[in-house]
Design an enzyme around this catalytic site. Structure first.
Site, PDB file in Angstrom:
ATOM      1  CG  HIS A  29      45.841  48.986  36.558  1.00 55.77           C
ATOM      2  ND1 HIS A  29      46.017  48.054  36.761  1.00 55.77           N
ATOM      3  CD2 HIS A  29      44.617  49.166  37.383  1.00 55.77           C
ATOM      4  CE1 HIS A  29      45.468  47.006  37.523  1.00 55.77           C
ATOM      5  NE2 HIS A  29      44.433  47.698  38.082  1.00 55.77           N
ATOM      6  NE  ARG A  78      44.323  42.419  39.819  1.00 56.67           N
ATOM      7  CZ  ARG A  78      43.620  43.174  40.043  1.00 56.67           C
ATOM      8  NH1 ARG A  78      42.869  44.138  39.336  1.00 56.67           N
ATOM      9  NH2 ARG A  78      43.374  43.686  41.283  1.00 56.67           N
ATOM     10  CD  GLU A 100      48.493  46.838  34.969  1.00 56.40           C
ATOM     11  OE1 GLU A 100      47.622  46.548  34.283  1.00 56.40           O
ATOM     12  OE2 GLU A 100      48.587  46.924  36.097  1.00 56.40           O
TER      13      GLU A 100
END
Length: 327
Positions: free
Chosen positions: A293, A245, A274
């Site tokens: 991601h 994370r 993000e």
């Protein structure tokens, strides 16, 4: 009881138009469902309005805060379309009698693959050389090869793993197969680690590892785990990998460390925000390698995620919930 379901951000798994979502038609007891590609994260009142008549919600990254949960007395189930469930205020959901589930272990192999891909991208620079050679650089050389960067050999180097759940274990196994010595920071006893792995304290791991790979959940204890002081412990030749994370790493501290040569490089699949702001300094640093991601998002992993999500919804409706995070 009638069950109506709304998915707030299905697009990351499959777009709304994808036939996968039609499989919800087969869930007995689900009266209706609606799939949004991506609902705005910051529109809490809009989220409340859309979920007001729903008993079930699915979310990947749209936060379901205590304010949202308290405004939805009819909500009985929240399904997180990911393993990490920090986007949901689980305590508030538990107080409200809402079942919260996640998708465990669906992306283990994919995340491990991405973590090692970042390591190899940094050490071997295949993409860089391929781009140069498309432009004719190799063809212009006087000798049979050229080298623009040092080429470290990973065998014999120490690979430090922070967190030894499914992905940490899988990533460590690949590192070990490359001939690396594996050091682990974990609450598990040393007797439960594979043969040859070394259990260390956190500071010792950062100080002695050539590569540090993060595989811990985001909790109050792990937020900014990698800060200025911990980066300063690392070798100047060390590499930091984060596929867990974003907020586990203090991004400003990391940017400073990369600029100053405190560590050699970082490979990141996650960031604190993000998508990131264009001004995020990590995006422009030549020794910071960032993927968007996608460690979780292999085709096979998304299929597994969807299968488990369907099972979670069906099991809850049948009165036998599985994969609960608020038992």
């Amino acid at each position: 009881m009638k069950h109506n379901l709304l998915c707030l951000d299905g697009e990351a798994v499959f777009p709304v138009s994808d036939p996968h979502w039609k499989r919800f038609d087969l869930i007995e007891g689900l009266d209706s469902y609606k799939i949004y590609n991506h609902y705005p994260h910051d529109d809490e009142e809009g989220i409340i309005a859309n979920l007001r008549d729903c008993t079930m919600a699915l979310t990947n990254k749209v936060p379901l805060t205590s304010h949202i949960i308290s405004a939805l007395p009819g909500l009985k189930y929240i399904g997180v379309l990911a393993t990490g469930y920090n986007v949901v205020d689980v305590e508030a959901a538990t107080r409200a009698g809402i079942t919260v589930t996640n998708i465990p272990a669906y992306s283990t192999a994919s995340v491990a693959q991405m973590a090692i891909s970042h390591l190899l991208a940094i050490t071997n620079r295949v993409e860089y050389y391929a781009a140069c050679n498309r432009g004719g650089k190799w063809s212009e050389q006087p000798d049979f090869c050229y080298r623009d960067f040092p080429l470290p050999e990973l065998a014999g180097r120490r690979f430090g793993v922070v967190g030894f759940g499914n992905t940490g274990r899988a990533t460590a196994a690949i590192a070990a197969a490359l001939g690396m010595e594996v050091a682990v920071y974990t609450s598990k006893p040393a007797s439960e680690l594979p043969a040859g792995y070394v259990k260390t304290g956190l500071d010792e791991l950062f100080a002695t590892s050539d590569v540090v790979s993060l595989h811990c959940p985001l909790t109050p204890d792990t937020r900014n785990l990698v800060d200025t002081s911990r980066l300063a412990m690392m070798k100047p030749t060390a590499i930091l990998i984060n596929t867990s994370r974003g907020p586990v790493v203090d991004e400003a501290a990391l940017a400073d460390a990369l600029r100053a040569g405190v560590i050699a490089a970082a490979g990141l699949d996650v960031l604190c925000q993000e998508p990131p702001e264009a001004a995020n300094p990590l995006l422009s640093l030549p020794n910071c390698f960032i993927s968007p991601h996608i460690a979780w998002a292999s085709d096979a992993a998304r299929e597994r995620l969807f299968d488990i999500a369907l099972g979670n919804v069906g099991s809850f409706i049948a009165g036998t919930p599985v994969n609960m995070v608020n038992r």
